[in-house]
Write a protein that holds these residues in place. Structure first.
Motif, mmCIF file in Angstrom:
data_model
loop_
_atom_site.group_PDB
_atom_site.id
_atom_site.type_symbol
_atom_site.label_atom_id
_atom_site.label_comp_id
_atom_site.label_asym_id
_atom_site.label_seq_id
_atom_site.Cartn_x
_atom_site.Cartn_y
_atom_site.Cartn_z
ATOM 1 N N SER A 175 -4.463 -7.106 32.336
ATOM 2 C CA SER A 175 -3.363 -6.196 32.682
ATOM 3 C C SER A 175 -2.848 -5.442 31.470
ATOM 4 O O SER A 175 -2.613 -4.223 31.519
ATOM 5 C CB SER A 175 -2.217 -6.982 33.322
ATOM 6 O OG SER A 175 -2.626 -7.532 34.565
ATOM 7 N N HIS A 199 -2.258 -1.691 30.747
ATOM 8 C CA HIS A 199 -0.885 -1.194 30.760
ATOM 9 C C HIS A 199 -0.415 -0.724 29.391
ATOM 10 O O HIS A 199 0.485 0.115 29.303
ATOM 11 C CB HIS A 199 0.052 -2.272 31.301
ATOM 12 C CG HIS A 199 -0.246 -2.647 32.710
ATOM 13 N ND1 HIS A 199 0.154 -3.835 33.274
ATOM 14 C CD2 HIS A 199 -0.940 -1.992 33.672
ATOM 15 C CE1 HIS A 199 -0.276 -3.892 34.530
ATOM 16 N NE2 HIS A 199 -0.935 -2.781 34.785
ATOM 17 N N ALA A 249 -4.842 -8.427 42.513
ATOM 18 C CA ALA A 249 -4.640 -7.812 41.201
ATOM 19 C C ALA A 249 -5.977 -7.543 40.518
ATOM 20 O O ALA A 249 -6.179 -6.483 39.915
ATOM 21 C CB ALA A 249 -3.760 -8.710 40.332
ATOM 22 N N SER A 258 -7.712 -4.526 41.929
ATOM 23 C CA SER A 258 -7.087 -3.237 41.610
ATOM 24 C C SER A 258 -7.528 -2.691 40.254
ATOM 25 O O SER A 258 -7.429 -1.485 40.003
ATOM 26 C CB SER A 258 -5.559 -3.369 41.613
ATOM 27 O OG SER A 258 -5.102 -4.045 40.449
ATOM 28 N N LYS A 259 -8.012 -3.555 39.373
ATOM 29 C CA LYS A 259 -8.293 -3.127 37.996
ATOM 30 C C LYS A 259 -9.329 -2.006 37.901
ATOM 31 O O LYS A 259 -9.150 -1.074 37.088
ATOM 32 C CB LYS A 259 -8.727 -4.323 37.143
ATOM 33 C CG LYS A 259 -7.745 -5.475 37.081
ATOM 34 C CD LYS A 259 -6.364 -5.047 36.633
ATOM 35 C CE LYS A 259 -5.458 -6.283 36.495
ATOM 36 N NZ LYS A 259 -4.049 -5.941 36.362
ATOM 37 N N ALA A 267 -3.378 2.240 42.412
ATOM 38 C CA ALA A 267 -3.849 1.049 41.710
ATOM 39 C C ALA A 267 -2.679 0.196 41.229
ATOM 40 O O ALA A 267 -2.704 -1.034 41.343
ATOM 41 C CB ALA A 267 -4.720 1.460 40.527
ATOM 42 N N ARG A 268 -1.668 0.844 40.673
ATOM 43 C CA ARG A 268 -0.489 0.113 40.194
ATOM 44 C C ARG A 268 0.224 -0.559 41.352
ATOM 45 O O ARG A 268 0.721 -1.683 41.226
ATOM 46 C CB ARG A 268 0.452 1.111 39.497
ATOM 47 C CG ARG A 268 1.585 0.455 38.718
ATOM 48 C CD ARG A 268 1.146 0.025 37.350
ATOM 49 N NE ARG A 268 2.294 -0.332 36.523
ATOM 50 C CZ ARG A 268 2.652 -1.564 36.213
ATOM 51 N NH1 ARG A 268 1.949 -2.586 36.658
ATOM 52 N NH2 ARG A 268 3.684 -1.800 35.444
ATOM 53 N N ASP A 283 -1.858 -3.602 42.390
ATOM 54 C CA ASP A 283 -1.723 -4.601 41.327
ATOM 55 C C ASP A 283 -0.394 -5.330 41.439
ATOM 56 O O ASP A 283 -0.326 -6.561 41.324
ATOM 57 C CB ASP A 283 -1.843 -3.900 39.978
ATOM 58 C CG ASP A 283 -1.629 -4.845 38.814
ATOM 59 O OD1 ASP A 283 -2.412 -5.791 38.679
ATOM 60 O OD2 ASP A 283 -0.663 -4.646 38.041
ATOM 61 N N ARG A 284 0.676 -4.587 41.665
ATOM 62 C CA ARG A 284 1.996 -5.210 41.758
ATOM 63 C C ARG A 284 2.174 -5.967 43.066
ATOM 64 O O ARG A 284 2.913 -6.958 43.108
ATOM 65 C CB ARG A 284 3.099 -4.169 41.599
ATOM 66 C CG ARG A 284 3.141 -3.510 40.245
ATOM 67 C CD ARG A 284 3.390 -4.485 39.105
ATOM 68 N NE ARG A 284 2.159 -5.065 38.569
ATOM 69 C CZ ARG A 284 2.093 -5.900 37.556
ATOM 70 N NH1 ARG A 284 3.201 -6.281 36.948
ATOM 71 N NH2 ARG A 284 0.938 -6.370 37.138
ATOM 72 N N LYS A 288 0.726 -9.163 42.201
ATOM 73 C CA LYS A 288 1.666 -9.925 41.371
ATOM 74 C C LYS A 288 2.785 -10.508 42.229
ATOM 75 O O LYS A 288 3.220 -11.647 42.021
ATOM 76 C CB LYS A 288 2.252 -9.027 40.287
ATOM 77 C CG LYS A 288 3.235 -9.752 39.374
ATOM 78 C CD LYS A 288 3.777 -8.843 38.282
ATOM 79 C CE LYS A 288 4.758 -9.598 37.386
ATOM 80 N NZ LYS A 288 5.306 -8.734 36.313
ATOM 81 N N ALA A 323 -9.867 -10.308 34.373
ATOM 82 C CA ALA A 323 -9.107 -10.470 35.616
ATOM 83 C C ALA A 323 -9.859 -11.373 36.594
ATOM 84 O O ALA A 323 -9.276 -12.269 37.222
ATOM 85 C CB ALA A 323 -8.831 -9.116 36.249
#
Length: 409
Positions: free
Chosen positions: A40, A44, A101, A104-105, A120-121, A124-125, A128, A192
């Motif tokens: 991540s 990020h 997650a 999504s990478k 994607a974000r 990913d969230r 999470k 990941a």
């Protein structure tokens, strides 16, 4: 007395004083967090620059994306926490979250527009969010109460080691690959999926023998009466803390604003996480021995100092100093809040308690990130960090009357 033990001030019992006493499942959860954070943070630490320089969007957009992403995670955390209480099982939901997650990478390096990055974000969230509350509740499930601070501190420390290695690897690969951001993001996909495999194999959910009570119906407003005033004090305080601590994306952007070259911008997150990782476990063990009010005040003072340094920074050295103080603030507060939640909710509502806490904190983070981006655009970066310091001072004032003693059970 065994030199590896010391009396617990809460119970008078002798408790192991070293990390060796922690269950193996805590180590597995910690290393799973480490690998996922490597992935991540590789992405990020470069994402704000990717959004602004490659995709050509504004600072307000960065704030909105970060805020929506974190708020989404917070809403999902509440739902997944309730479901983990309802079914009495946490590992399946946790693995689902880590799996989403990981999936999504690859979308980040494939994105050609802000819509792709946002999608994607978002996924990913969501991942999470699904894993967060069940994982935090599972830490409490498998750890003796007198070691919870150490357990949360260790998981946070390993998580922060991953958050340290991620930007460091991003810097190394950016230099090696001639600042090809997309290529670095592709490399970030690998750890990941390693995290998902590790957690699938090595995390074991405890058998709740003798514990017959699970939440058999969805959580309701009437059910909220089972959550103590001490718990709601923790929720309120966590929200105020979060308003003072907006997304770390603004640390990265502040470094670029001061003049740090693109390839070395992720070093800001490296510095922050060196101090976060180094202090998280000692701060966690301190939470098992000392009252929370003192540790929270220390955390707030560190955050105020970080904001003031970052607001007045004109050189990269000041940015790194501010990032170090930011990391120390995180070490003193994040694991402690997890311990406070675990200590102030009934065991059968543990997932729900973490879910509600993260929902409220996520809403505060959304608001804080949007405010930060708007202030940056309108008045410049100094105003963003001075506003954070103002919220932190408000939290200091609000902390004094709160009663944060844990449940006796």
């Amino acid at each position: 007395m065994n030199p590896r033990t010391k009396p617990s001030p809460q119970s008078g019992r002798h408790i192991p004083a070293t990390w060796r006493a922690l269950p193996g499942g805590i180590w597995a959860l910690g290393f799973g967090s480490l690998f996922m954070d490597v992935s991540s943070e590789m992405i990020h630490s470069l994402l704000p620059i990717f959004i602004v320089t490659v995709l050509g969007t504004s600072m307000v957009t960065v704030g909105v994306i970060e805020g929506v992403a974190e708020a989404t995670a917070a809403v999902v955390k509440m739902v997944s926490g309730m479901l983990s209480d309802y079914f009495g099982r946490r590992k399946v939901l946790m693995l689902l979250g880590y799996g989403l997650a990981a999936c999504s990478k690859p979308v980040f390096p494939l994105a050609t527009s802000i819509g792709g990055v946002f999608a994607a974000r978002f996924v990913d969230r969501v991942g999470k969010g699904i894993r967060g509350a069940p994982r935090d509740a599972l830490v409490a499930d498998i750890t003796p109460k007198e070691l919870r601070g150490a357990a949360y501190g260790l998981r946070q420390a390993l998580d922060s080691v991953g958050a340290l290695l991620g930007p460091l690897m991003a810097v190394a690969f950016m230099l090696w690959l001639a600042e090809d951001i997309r290529a670095v993001m592709w490399i970030a996909v690998i750890p990941a999926f390693l995290a998902v495999a590790l957690l699938m194999i090595y995390v074991r959910e405890p058998e709740h023998e003798g514990q017959q009570e699970h939440v058999k119906v969805p959580f309701t407003l009437a059910g909220s009466k089972r959550l103590s005033p001490r718990y709601w004090h923790v929720v309120l305080l966590g929200a105020v803390f979060t308003l003072a601590r907006f997304s770390e994306a603004f640390l990265v952007l502040r470094a670029e604003n001061v003049g740090l070259t693109l390839g070395f911008v992720p070093m800001v997150m490296v510095v922050m996480n060196v101090f976060y990782a180094g202090a998280a476990y000692p701060a966690g063990t301190a939470a098992d021995r000392f009252g929370p009010r003192t540790l929270l005040l220390i955390g707030l003072v560190l955050l105020i100092a970080a904001d003031v340094v970052l607001a007045s920074a004109h050189r990269t050295a000041a940015i790194f100093a501010g990032a170090a103080l930011w990391g120390l603030h995180m070490a003193f507060t994040q694991g402690l809040f997890s311990k406070l939640v675990a200590d102030t909710v009934p065991v059968e509502l543990r997932g729900t308690g973490f879910g509600i806490f993260n929902l409220v904190s996520g809403g505060a983070l959304f608001l804080a990130s949007v405010i930060a981006g708007t202030l940056w655009n309108a008045f410049g970066p100094s105003s963003t960090f001075l506003a954070g310091a103002g919220f932190a001072i408000a939290a200091v004032i609000g902390l004094v009357p709160l009663h944060l003693a844990p449940r006796s059970g």
